[in-house]
Scaffold this active site. Structure first.
Site, mmCIF file in Angstrom:
data_model
loop_
_atom_site.group_PDB
_atom_site.id
_atom_site.type_symbol
_atom_site.label_atom_id
_atom_site.label_comp_id
_atom_site.label_asym_id
_atom_site.label_seq_id
_atom_site.Cartn_x
_atom_site.Cartn_y
_atom_site.Cartn_z
ATOM 1 N N GLU A 9 0.715 -1.271 -0.054
ATOM 2 C CA GLU A 9 -0.031 0.063 0.136
ATOM 3 C C GLU A 9 0.750 1.298 0.123
ATOM 4 O O GLU A 9 0.451 2.144 -0.551
ATOM 5 C CB GLU A 9 -0.921 0.042 1.249
ATOM 6 C CG GLU A 9 -2.131 -0.980 0.824
ATOM 7 C CD GLU A 9 -1.637 -2.262 1.295
ATOM 8 O OE1 GLU A 9 -0.541 -2.799 1.647
ATOM 9 O OE2 GLU A 9 -2.443 -3.312 1.107
ATOM 10 N N HIS A 67 -11.393 -5.004 9.459
ATOM 11 C CA HIS A 67 -11.916 -4.827 8.047
ATOM 12 C C HIS A 67 -12.981 -4.121 8.128
ATOM 13 O O HIS A 67 -13.913 -4.211 6.860
ATOM 14 C CB HIS A 67 -11.893 -6.191 7.483
ATOM 15 C CG HIS A 67 -10.875 -7.056 6.812
ATOM 16 N ND1 HIS A 67 -10.060 -7.709 7.891
ATOM 17 C CD2 HIS A 67 -10.295 -7.327 5.589
ATOM 18 C CE1 HIS A 67 -9.177 -8.018 7.141
ATOM 19 N NE2 HIS A 67 -8.953 -7.890 5.867
#
Ligand SMILES: Cc1ncc(C[n+]2csc(CCOP(=O)(O)OP(=O)(O)O)c2C)c(N)n1
Ligand SMILES: [Mg+2]
Lengths: 377, 320
Positions: free
Chosen positions: B55, B124
């Site tokens: 990322e 999440h």
């Protein structure tokens, strides 16, 4: 390299050295604030690398960034003004020592986050590939950065996508007070590139010619084969990590030993022995550089502080895709302009009043020893 | 919603060759949530770049490419993982223009789903808009309808500032009208999603949909709710919110994030200060519960702002 060019590089290194010695002085006088990381001792890396870049190539570097900007030709007056927080500074007094940008010269500046600009260098490389030009990007950072995750992510994608980026570690043996022995499991930092199949090389960063040759080869690889390279330039900083560091983690003997291979002394020696220059030539250029520094300080002294309203400028770009009526309730949006700013090209300095009986310029390496002793104690 | 986002990217990529997408699974896999479906085939691998699971590199490559004039769209598989890219966004994308005295611009978009999905637990299911909205130098957009999603994503791509564009996984299947003709919706423009007289609910992204459901139920009891969707948190179109509150005299702010230092606190602060004389009750906030998201379905439901919680808040501001 011809004789004039060799002399020009000597002058560049000397300019960086004298510039920073003056910075140290101004810091002690309280005229420069914040973190001041000096490049003294490492000049051959930046100067050697810049000397083989094309004007349309890019560079992005870490916070020890004075040398790159000066070697790339940014006016020292704009840089010293920035250091002194003046409105005439290259970043209008918003960046300081760690953030010297000069986008007109492809310089995306000094980054204050260790390793943080390496993914950005990969991004510049990606942009070059997408635009399909033959530019390259040089990326400079310290030995400490190789231990950051960003280093590994950047190297991996650079190799994976064949990005034209030359990564240059300036291994000055310490990250602040931590020697690489205490920070890196592998001591040959350039070998880390082997994990990514990236061409790599260790070079003597005190030797301008060695730097030039290695960077030339790496740039060529980037330009023609679109492949990255990792170079490790072994160098040394004579001063503390920043001005507040007395350097207790290393011995005086170690510093003195390293100063024997001072890049400016070595290059000066070469000019005398191989390029038929005389000591008088070297002394004259030093005097010229010192005079330039006097002019630079005079410029800064005559420069205004930034007006408080300028604080709100340069946060955003004014945009037709933003509802400005709502946005403009915030001062940063009110102050936003559509264009990018371009630092001014200053007129040549007024011939400075001849420095009153300028003292004979000391040997640059010696001058540094004295200053280190003074600042470090 | 998914198609609207896809159309926005497809049209902008066709219009401007400097636009490109990068992210995990955006190409060959057609997008982890199929938002980038078909784009690789149309634009090729240099403009639809599958990346490793990295990322920081995804965001950093976007920032660097934007500096030299490209218009990257960095997809985060979900915004939960954008925490690994925060340094690129907060210390770099949001700072270089400032630190360079206006020499640099960073015309990039970071987009992807944010907020809770269905039973994917604490790591999440997070709503991080408050983190991004906190940072000067960023623009933060959060559409709640397909029309807004397309029009706002087009603006985000064309805008010259770094835009954090937060979608919502649960809303990807939301159906809605999208204009046939070319259009865009400026960022920083709020919209009244449902007009009403009695209470103002301010809500964005998925909670806006929840608020509309609550409003329908409240209408059955004769309470006429106005729902204002700010759509963009930074810059915030506060005037439309104030106008609504001055009309209704009551305000509930709903968000999916946590209560403490959540963006709803910013809105409540502004409303109580600017609409003090018009308010007939304190501003009440509805947020997720102040714990990590639990896995079990029953707990997940209890954690999130549900219509019942919003209805309860509306009753409270109406002293019912
Ligand atoms: C991510 C991050 N962590 C810590 C720091 C604080 N810091 C600034 S410079 C530095 C040492 C870096 O050493 P090195 O990379 O070897 O470069 P050098 O200063 O020696 O040239 C540290 C720890 C920082 N700026 N960024
Ligand atoms: Mg170091």
């Amino acid at each position: 390299m011809n004789r004039d060019e060799a002399f020009g590089l000597y002058k560049q290194m000397l300019l960086i050295r004298r510039f920073e010695e003056r910075c140290a002085q101004l810091y002690v006088e309280g005229r420069i604030g914040g973190f001041l990381h000096l490049y003294i001792g490492q000049e051959a890396v930046g100067v050697g690398a810049m000397s083989v870049m094309r004007p349309d190539d890019y560079l992005i570097a870490y916070y020890r960034d004075h040398g790159y900007a000066l070697a790339r030709g940014t006016d020292p007056r704009l840089l010293l003004a920035e250091l002194c927080g003046k409105f005439t500074g290259i970043s209008r007094g918003k960046g300081g020592s760690m953030h010297f940008y000069d986008v007109a010269r492809g310089n995306f500046g000094g980054d204050g986050i260790v390793g943080g600009h390496l993914p950005l260098a990969a991004g510049i490389g990606y942009g070059i590939r997408l635009r399909n030009t033959d530019q390259v990007c040089l990326c400079f950072f310290g030995d400490g950065a190789v231990n950051e995750g960003a280093f590994h992510e950047a190297l991996n994608v650079s190799a994976l996508w064949d990005l034209p980026v030359v990564y240059i570690i300036e291994n000055n043996r310490y990250g602040m007070g931590t020697s690489i022995d205490r920070a890196s499991s592998v001591k040959d930092l350039y070998q880390r590139a082997s994990a990514y199949g990236i061409p790599r090389r260790e070079i003597n960063g005190m030797d301008l010619l060695a730097v030039r040759n290695a960077v030339t080869e790496a740039i060529e690889r980037a330009r023609t084969e679109k492949r990255p390279t990792l170079l490790e330039a072994d160098t040394y900083r004579y001063r503390g990590h920043s001005m507040s560091d007395p350097g207790k983690y290393r011995t005086k003997e170690e510093v003195e030993e390293m100063m024997k291979s001072d890049p400016i002394l070595l290059w000066g020696k070469r000019l005398l022995e191989q390029e038929r220059f005389t000591q008088a030539d070297l002394d004259a250029v030093d005097k010229e550089v010192l005079a330039r520094m006097d002019e630079t300080v005079a410029f800064v002294e005559a420069s205004p502080d930034p007006p408080v309203e300028s604080m709100y400028e340069d946060v955003y770009v004014r945009s037709p895709y933003i509802n400005m009526k709502a946005a403009e309730k915030d001062p940063a949006w009110r102050a936003a302009i559509r264009e990018d700013r371009v630092p001014p090209a200053l007129p040549p300095p007024a011939p400075a009043a001849a420095p009153a009986a300028a003292p004979a310029a000391p040997n640059p390496a010696e001058a540094t020893v004295q200053a280190t002793a003074k600042v470090g104690s | 919603m998914r198609d609207a986002l896809n159309q926005a990217m497809r049209e902008e990529m066709a219009r401007d060759p400097s636009v490109f997408i990068l992210g995990e699974e955006v190409g060959a896999y057609q997008g982890a949530y199929k938002v980038t479906q078909g784009l690789l085939a149309q634009f090729g691998e240099w403009r639809v770049r599958d990346t490793p699971i990295a990322e920081e590199a995804i965001a950093g490559v976007a920032v660097g490419a934007a500096f030299i004039g490209l218009r990257p769209i960095a997809e985060m598989m979900t915004f939960n993982f954008s925490l690994l890219a925060l340094d690129m966004i907060i210390n770099h994308a949001a700072k270089y223009r400032y630190m360079s005295g206006g020499q640099v611009r960073c015309p990039m978009v970071m987009r992807g789903p944010s907020g809770a999905a269905a039973q994917v637990a604490a790591q999440h299911s997070q709503a991080f808009e408050s983190i991004y909205a906190y940072v000067p130098g960023l623009v933060v957009a959060m559409p709640s309808t397909p029309k807004d999603a397309k029009g706002m994503l087009k603006s985000a791509i064309r805008d010259d500032n770094p835009v954090i564009f937060m979608e919502n996984e649960v809303l990807y299947n939301l159906k809605g009208e999208v204009p046939e003709e070319e259009y865009h919706i400026p960022l920083g423009l709020a919209e009244v999603k449902r007009p009403g007289r009695d209470v103002t609910i301010v809500a964005w992204s998925r909670p806006c949909v929840t608020a509309l459901a609550a409003a329908t139920k409240l209408a059955e009891e004769g309470i006429d709710v106005e729902v204002v969707d700010p759509r963009t948190l930074r810059p915030l179109d506060e005037d439309l919110i104030f106008e609504s509150v001055r009309k209704t005299g009551r305000c509930v702010v709903v968000e999916e994030g946590w209560r403490i230092a959540g963006f709803g606190a910013e809105i409540s602060d502004r409303v109580q200060r600017e609409c003090f004389d018009a308010l007939d009750a304190p501003v009440i906030r509805v947020t997720s519960e102040d714990v990590p998201m639990p896995y079990a379905k029953t707990l997940e439901k209890a954690y999130l702002p549900q219509p019942e919680k919003i209805i309860d808040a509306v009753h409270r501001v109406m002293y019912r």
